[in-house]
Design a protein around this motif. Structure first.
Motif, mmCIF file in Angstrom:
data_model
loop_
_atom_site.group_PDB
_atom_site.id
_atom_site.type_symbol
_atom_site.label_atom_id
_atom_site.label_comp_id
_atom_site.label_asym_id
_atom_site.label_seq_id
_atom_site.Cartn_x
_atom_site.Cartn_y
_atom_site.Cartn_z
ATOM 1 N N MET A 156 18.424 -4.605 -20.628
ATOM 2 C CA MET A 156 18.063 -5.142 -19.615
ATOM 3 C C MET A 156 17.156 -5.140 -19.247
ATOM 4 O O MET A 156 16.152 -5.050 -19.537
ATOM 5 C CB MET A 156 19.048 -3.862 -18.551
ATOM 6 N N TYR A 157 17.173 -6.384 -17.804
ATOM 7 C CA TYR A 157 16.189 -6.882 -17.423
ATOM 8 C C TYR A 157 15.571 -5.531 -16.934
ATOM 9 O O TYR A 157 15.438 -5.253 -16.443
ATOM 10 C CB TYR A 157 16.570 -7.910 -16.214
ATOM 11 N N ARG A 158 13.502 -5.987 -16.949
ATOM 12 C CA ARG A 158 12.759 -4.961 -16.190
ATOM 13 C C ARG A 158 12.279 -6.075 -16.427
ATOM 14 O O ARG A 158 11.572 -6.654 -16.884
ATOM 15 C CB ARG A 158 12.455 -3.726 -17.024
ATOM 16 N N ARG A 216 18.246 -11.837 -17.382
ATOM 17 C CA ARG A 216 19.217 -11.942 -16.114
ATOM 18 C C ARG A 216 20.378 -13.246 -16.785
ATOM 19 O O ARG A 216 20.826 -14.025 -16.196
ATOM 20 C CB ARG A 216 18.634 -11.975 -15.064
ATOM 21 N N ARG A 217 19.708 -14.357 -17.627
ATOM 22 C CA ARG A 217 20.889 -14.751 -18.086
ATOM 23 C C ARG A 217 22.057 -14.495 -19.573
ATOM 24 O O ARG A 217 22.716 -15.452 -19.561
ATOM 25 C CB ARG A 217 19.609 -16.007 -19.182
ATOM 26 N N TRP A 218 22.036 -14.052 -19.291
ATOM 27 C CA TRP A 218 23.297 -12.819 -20.805
ATOM 28 C C TRP A 218 24.399 -12.989 -19.955
ATOM 29 O O TRP A 218 24.745 -12.564 -19.183
ATOM 30 C CB TRP A 218 23.208 -11.183 -20.838
ATOM 31 N N ARG A 219 25.108 -13.646 -20.215
ATOM 32 C CA ARG A 219 26.452 -14.038 -19.402
ATOM 33 C C ARG A 219 27.436 -13.597 -19.682
ATOM 34 O O ARG A 219 28.323 -13.171 -18.813
ATOM 35 C CB ARG A 219 27.001 -15.725 -20.394
ATOM 36 N N ASN A 274 26.570 -10.399 -17.123
ATOM 37 C CA ASN A 274 27.489 -11.569 -15.976
ATOM 38 C C ASN A 274 28.390 -11.523 -15.134
ATOM 39 O O ASN A 274 29.378 -11.727 -13.955
ATOM 40 C CB ASN A 274 25.737 -13.062 -15.948
ATOM 41 N N ASP A 277 14.802 -13.609 -20.301
ATOM 42 C CA ASP A 277 14.947 -12.870 -19.579
ATOM 43 C C ASP A 277 16.181 -12.165 -19.813
ATOM 44 O O ASP A 277 17.626 -13.241 -19.666
ATOM 45 C CB ASP A 277 14.675 -13.314 -18.744
ATOM 46 N N TYR A 335 17.943 -15.898 -25.331
ATOM 47 C CA TYR A 335 19.164 -16.112 -24.757
ATOM 48 C C TYR A 335 18.469 -17.785 -24.851
ATOM 49 O O TYR A 335 18.120 -18.385 -23.844
ATOM 50 C CB TYR A 335 19.093 -15.783 -23.262
ATOM 51 N N SER A 340 10.267 -11.757 -19.577
ATOM 52 C CA SER A 340 10.331 -12.466 -18.745
ATOM 53 C C SER A 340 9.698 -13.388 -19.307
ATOM 54 O O SER A 340 8.981 -13.342 -20.950
ATOM 55 C CB SER A 340 8.662 -11.613 -17.145
#
Length: 454
Positions: A103-105, A82-85, A88, A80, A304, A111
């Protein structure tokens, strides 16, 4: 290629991050000689610091054993994004050309855990319903149609005129796309691959897929799209669109690269040109060699670490992108030394673990049938330029030829129907033959449907 003027080898045991050196995986230098770069990166250990695009940093796994360890350990290495520090924290350029691939989809690739299991089950169950005989027949028809467009010329670009288009047309059939929607999808996906107006192309692809989902909700048929929405997981329209975008969009790139690279081998390598095996065996051997030495997706499967972790002596911080180099791992010297005793299928071109490619069987079938159809229809086809003049598309993720010029004895218009194609007049009824090296994006799918109905 290096962020400093010279490549500096870190001393044994020295963390690769300490000196700030990152090797670029973008640009023509890497595209021209990736294995030379992988060999340099091995000096860092099993992972090495790389730059995927300006301002986008990652670790690249070049060791076969380490790659398997990460691919098969989803509890420690999540998918995922969205963990990419760094993303973020605003340290990644939002207009970076690699972000659309990272990027997240809400799809099965990006997932984890129960969500991944639910989405992947829909994909695998639906793909399991595909009739391989239907796929084979359709690949033959598509290949015959494309060859019919250029066979009278005696020359072609086997990438733009053939390899890039075969999977798009086949996937349109498998997913039940009507003519107008199929044409729009081909234009959008082709532009995304070429980096043309990415934001607009993404919007156009999503719009066409939402229309396809609405159509199949109302009129389900015998196709993958209908099977997916009929699955007990009950995907929403948004979930359907994201899974379709992954399967159709990301699914076509590996197939076209396999076809292109395998044709390059078959037309240039004496091992294949002088082989005594049957054509089918030669094609399968060439594809297997491509999957080992030149995987169609060379570097991807971004993971990640869920916490700071040490792998094979390399320290990987939580939330930092870790990419698997399928190409480098396949060429791991410790693996190559025992290559004769390793299974032909031990390569990592399709990944491994819970996120291994679920569509490898249809991808291989499409590739083999398309190449066999081309070679059988144009038996004297050969490279149209010196081998050393071929160039590769820049980019950190794929291994893809820019073009593959070929020449052959022109097929007379009045003989085309004898190789499984309608006559020249019928083929021209839907428009002019495209010039060599130019991809006729508009109308490929409707053109094929019109051609087949003749």
């Amino acid at each position: 290629m290096q962020s400093r003027s010279e490549f500096e080898t870190p001393p044994p045991g020295c963390p690769a991050h300490a000196d700030g050196i990152r090797t670029s995986l973008h640009g023509p230098e890497f595209a021209a000689a990736p294995h030379a770069i992988y060999e340099q990166l091995r000096q860092y250990g099993p992972t090495a610091p790389v730059e995927l695009a300006p301002g986008v940093e990652a670790e690249l796994v070049t060791d076969y054993g380490t790659a398997l360890q990460i691919l098969q350990n989803p509890d420690a290495f999540a998918r995922d994004p969205r963990r990419w520090r760094a993303l973020n924290e605003g340290r990644v350029p939002l207009d970076s050309p690699v972000l659309p691939m990272m990027m997240y989809r809400p799809n099965t690739m990006f997932s984890d855990g129960a969500t991944h299991l639910r989405l992947r089950q829909v994909v695998t169950d639906s793909l399991a319903k595909v009739d391989v005989h239907r796929v084979s027949r359709h690949v033959d028809r598509v290949a015959a149609y494309l060859i019919d467009q250029f066979s009278v010329r005696g020359k072609a670009d086997l990438i733009g005129d053939f390899a890039q288009v075969v999977p798009l047309l086949v996937f349109n059939d498998l997913f039940g796309c009507p003519a107008e929607l199929g044409d729009r999808l081909i234009v959008a996906i082709s532009n995304l691959f070429d980096g043309i107006d990415v934001e607009r192309s993404n919007e156009e692809m999503a719009g066409a897929l939402f229309e396809l989902v609405a159509l199949k909700r109302a009129l389900p048929e015998d196709d993958i799209t209908s099977w997916m929405m009929q699955h007990s997981a009950q995907l929403t329209d948004e979930e359907m669109v994201h899974q379709l975008a992954l399967l159709i969009g990301a699914g076509t790139e590996p197939v076209q690269n396999i076809i292109g690279s395998a044709l390059r081998l078959l037309l240039s390598d004496e091992h294949f040109a002088d082989g005594q095996q049957g054509a089918g065996v030669l094609v399968e051997d060439a594809i297997n060699e491509v999957l080992w030495s030149s995987p169609p997706i060379a570097n991807y499967a971004t993971h990640y670490p869920v916490r700071d972790v040490e792998v094979s002596g390399s320290k990987l911080p939580a939330g930092s992108p870790v990419l698997i180099s399928f190409a480098a791992a396949n060429a791991d010297p410790t693996l190559s030394a025992g290559r004769q005793t390793v299974s032909k299928r031990a390569h990592l071109a399709w990944g491994a673990g819970p996120h291994a490619c679920p569509a490898k069987d249809p991808a291989l079938l499409i590739s083999i049938r398309a190449i066999e159809k081309l070679l059988n229809t144009l038996p004297d086809v050969e490279l149209g330029v010196p081998l050393h003049s071929l160039t590769w598309r820049p980019g950190p993720f794929h291994r893809a030829l820019n073009a593959l010029p070929a020449r052959f004895t022109p097929v007379r218009a009045d003989r085309r129907s004898s190789v499984g194609s309608p006559t020249r007049e019928a083929a021209e009824s839907h428009g002019p033959v495209p010039e060599q090296g130019k991809r006729r994006r508009n109308g490929w799918w409707s053109g094929f449907l019109n051609w087949w109905k003749v």
